[in-house]
Design a protein around this motif. Structure first.
Motif, PDB file in Angstrom:
ATOM      1  N   LEU A 168       0.811  -1.225   0.000  1.00 30.36           N
ATOM      2  CA  LEU A 168       0.000   0.000   0.000  1.00 30.36           C
ATOM      3  C   LEU A 168       0.844   1.275   0.000  1.00 30.36           C
ATOM      4  CD1 LEU A 168      -2.653  -1.062   2.665  1.00 30.36           C
ATOM      5  CD2 LEU A 168      -2.855  -1.159   0.167  1.00 30.36           C
ATOM      6  N   ALA A 169       2.124   1.143   0.302  1.00 31.27           N
ATOM      7  CA  ALA A 169       3.024   2.297   0.339  1.00 31.27           C
ATOM      8  C   ALA A 169       4.385   1.860  -0.195  1.00 31.27           C
ATOM      9  CB  ALA A 169       3.166   2.823   1.769  1.00 31.27           C
ATOM     10  N   ASP A 170       5.138   2.827  -0.737  1.00 29.58           N
ATOM     11  CA  ASP A 170       6.470   2.507  -1.260  1.00 29.58           C
ATOM     12  C   ASP A 170       7.587   3.116  -0.424  1.00 29.58           C
ATOM     13  OD1 ASP A 170       6.190   5.165  -1.881  1.00 29.58           O
ATOM     14  OD2 ASP A 170       6.419   4.917  -4.046  1.00 29.58           O
ATOM     15  N   HIS A 171       7.222   3.758   0.689  1.00 26.21           N
ATOM     16  CA  HIS A 171       8.229   4.352   1.568  1.00 26.21           C
ATOM     17  C   HIS A 171       7.656   4.496   2.975  1.00 26.21           C
ATOM     18  CE1 HIS A 171       5.757   7.818   0.480  1.00 26.21           C
ATOM     19  NE2 HIS A 171       6.222   8.425   1.566  1.00 26.21           N
ATOM     20  N   VAL A 172       8.537   4.746   3.930  1.00 21.28           N
ATOM     21  CA  VAL A 172       8.111   5.010   5.299  1.00 21.28           C
ATOM     22  C   VAL A 172       7.581   6.438   5.351  1.00 21.28           C
ATOM     23  CG1 VAL A 172       8.850   5.176   7.705  1.00 21.28           C
ATOM     24  CG2 VAL A 172       9.857   3.427   6.218  1.00 21.28           C
ATOM     25  N   TRP A 173       6.345   6.589   5.754  1.00 18.55           N
ATOM     26  CA  TRP A 173       5.751   7.922   5.825  1.00 18.55           C
ATOM     27  C   TRP A 173       6.339   8.706   6.989  1.00 18.55           C
ATOM     28  CZ3 TRP A 173      -0.075   8.766   4.679  1.00 18.55           C
ATOM     29  CH2 TRP A 173      -0.398   8.209   3.441  1.00 18.55           C
ATOM     30  N   THR A 174       6.317  10.024   6.848  1.00 18.98           N
ATOM     31  CA  THR A 174       6.747  10.921   7.912  1.00 18.98           C
ATOM     32  C   THR A 174       5.517  11.518   8.588  1.00 18.98           C
ATOM     33  OG1 THR A 174       6.796  12.869   6.496  1.00 18.98           O
ATOM     34  CG2 THR A 174       8.825  11.532   6.596  1.00 18.98           C
ATOM     35  N   ILE A 175       5.737  12.093   9.742  1.00 13.76           N
ATOM     36  CA  ILE A 175       4.646  12.786  10.429  1.00 13.76           C
ATOM     37  C   ILE A 175       4.144  13.945   9.564  1.00 13.76           C
ATOM     38  CG2 ILE A 175       4.013  14.110  12.497  1.00 13.76           C
ATOM     39  CD1 ILE A 175       4.434  11.096  12.975  1.00 13.76           C
ATOM     40  N   ALA A 176       5.059  14.584   8.847  1.00 13.39           N
ATOM     41  CA  ALA A 176       4.664  15.690   7.966  1.00 13.39           C
ATOM     42  C   ALA A 176       3.664  15.216   6.907  1.00 13.39           C
ATOM     43  CB  ALA A 176       5.890  16.304   7.305  1.00 13.39           C
ATOM     44  N   GLU A 177       3.830  14.000   6.403  1.00 11.69           N
ATOM     45  CA  GLU A 177       2.883  13.468   5.411  1.00 11.69           C
ATOM     46  C   GLU A 177       1.510  13.227   6.037  1.00 11.69           C
ATOM     47  OE1 GLU A 177       4.965  10.796   2.160  1.00 11.69           O
ATOM     48  OE2 GLU A 177       5.872  10.453   4.135  1.00 11.69           O
ATOM     49  N   ILE A 178       1.485  12.808   7.297  1.00  7.63           N
ATOM     50  CA  ILE A 178       0.211  12.626   7.982  1.00  7.63           C
ATOM     51  C   ILE A 178      -0.470  13.979   8.179  1.00  7.63           C
ATOM     52  CG2 ILE A 178      -0.874  11.963  10.172  1.00  7.63           C
ATOM     53  CD1 ILE A 178       1.134   9.674  10.345  1.00  7.63           C
ATOM     54  N   VAL A 179       0.291  14.971   8.614  1.00  4.99           N
ATOM     55  CA  VAL A 179      -0.261  16.311   8.810  1.00  4.99           C
ATOM     56  C   VAL A 179      -0.780  16.863   7.482  1.00  4.99           C
ATOM     57  CG1 VAL A 179       0.309  18.693   9.471  1.00  4.99           C
ATOM     58  CG2 VAL A 179       1.125  16.771  10.860  1.00  4.99           C
ATOM     59  N   ALA A 180      -0.076  16.597   6.394  1.00  2.00           N
ATOM     60  CA  ALA A 180      -0.522  17.073   5.082  1.00  2.00           C
ATOM     61  C   ALA A 180      -1.874  16.465   4.712  1.00  2.00           C
ATOM     62  CB  ALA A 180       0.523  16.731   4.022  1.00  2.00           C
ATOM     63  N   LEU A 181      -2.156  15.257   5.144  1.00  2.00           N
ATOM     64  CA  LEU A 181      -3.473  14.655   4.904  1.00  2.00           C
ATOM     65  C   LEU A 181      -4.566  15.477   5.586  1.00  2.00           C
ATOM     66  CD1 LEU A 181      -2.759  10.851   5.438  1.00  2.00           C
ATOM     67  CD2 LEU A 181      -3.167  12.017   3.253  1.00  2.00           C
ATOM     68  N   MET A 182      -4.278  15.961   6.779  1.00  2.00           N
ATOM     69  CA  MET A 182      -5.256  16.787   7.498  1.00  2.00           C
ATOM     70  C   MET A 182      -5.465  18.104   6.797  1.00  2.00           C
ATOM     71  SD  MET A 182      -4.159  15.855  11.439  1.00  2.00           S
ATOM     72  CE  MET A 182      -4.130  17.546  11.848  1.00  2.00           C
ATOM     73  N   ASP A 183      -4.403  18.660   6.235  1.00  2.00           N
ATOM     74  CA  ASP A 183      -4.509  19.945   5.524  1.00  2.00           C
ATOM     75  C   ASP A 183      -5.409  19.827   4.305  1.00  2.00           C
ATOM     76  OD1 ASP A 183      -2.885  21.113   7.387  1.00  2.00           O
ATOM     77  OD2 ASP A 183      -1.070  20.963   6.163  1.00  2.00           O
TER      78      ASP A 183
END
Length: 185
Positions: A168-183
């Motif tokens: 489902l993913a090709d890399h380890v996500w960062t917290i910044a990527e999670i926050v970007a989902l909220m944005d």
């Protein structure tokens, strides 16, 4: 409230979670969600909670290899040990539908994941000021934990995240990527 969780034993991906009571309606809602997230025939093991029987049948029909693992527990009564887990005296694997592989009838992976969840979120700690008092806040914390567990946390035995192992993913996500989902909301 009860936190229901389903995990894929191979990828360690938390496939589904549900916050609700420990009754038949909650079991039904949870199993409908689990079934909606899976493709093809799967093997499923649940604990001996009786509402699972009708909920699994309703969600999967006969297109599943399903077993229950009924644990025989000895409960210690009262005293300082009242919050200690019961002693497991053994477990009885019981095939329910299809042909579940006896070697894979286990609840160990989901039990270990539940321990990780309890240790990672103070909201699960009873008798503290961190304990969830509103179900909405509790559900939000579980959602955030699940996202982090699946996409950001490298699993020790896999050496990748569960989402990477599941494709489902090709890399380890960062917290910044999670926050970007909220944005994006």
């Amino acid at each position: 409230m009860w936190t229901w969780t389903a995990i894929d034993a191979d990828s360690k991906l938390i496939v589904s979670w549900f916050i609700g009571t420990r009754n038949a309606d909650a079991a039904y809602a949870f199993m409908q969600d689990v079934a909606g997230r899976l493709r093809g025939r799967v093997q499923l093991t649940t604990d001996g909670h009786k509402p699972y029987l009708a909920a699994v049948e309703s969600a999967f029909g006969l297109d599943i290899d399903y077993a229950m693992l009924q644990k025989n527990l000895r409960l210690d009564s009262g005293g300082e040990q009242r919050y200690s887990p019961a002693q497991c005296l053994g477990a009885i694997p019981t095939p329910i539908v299809g042909k579940p592989n006896p070697a894979h009838i286990s609840t160990s992976y989901v039990e270990r994941q539940n321990l990780t969840m309890r240790m990672s979120m103070r909201r699960f700690t009873r008798l503290t000021n961190a304990f969830s008092k509103k179900v909405e806040n509790h559900a939000a914390a579980v959602a955030l934990y699940t996202l982090h567990y699946n996409f950001c946390r490298v699993h020790q035995t896999l050496r990748v995240t569960p989402a990477m192992e599941a494709g489902l993913a090709d890399h380890v996500w960062t917290i910044a990527e999670i926050v970007a989902l909220m944005d994006r909301r």
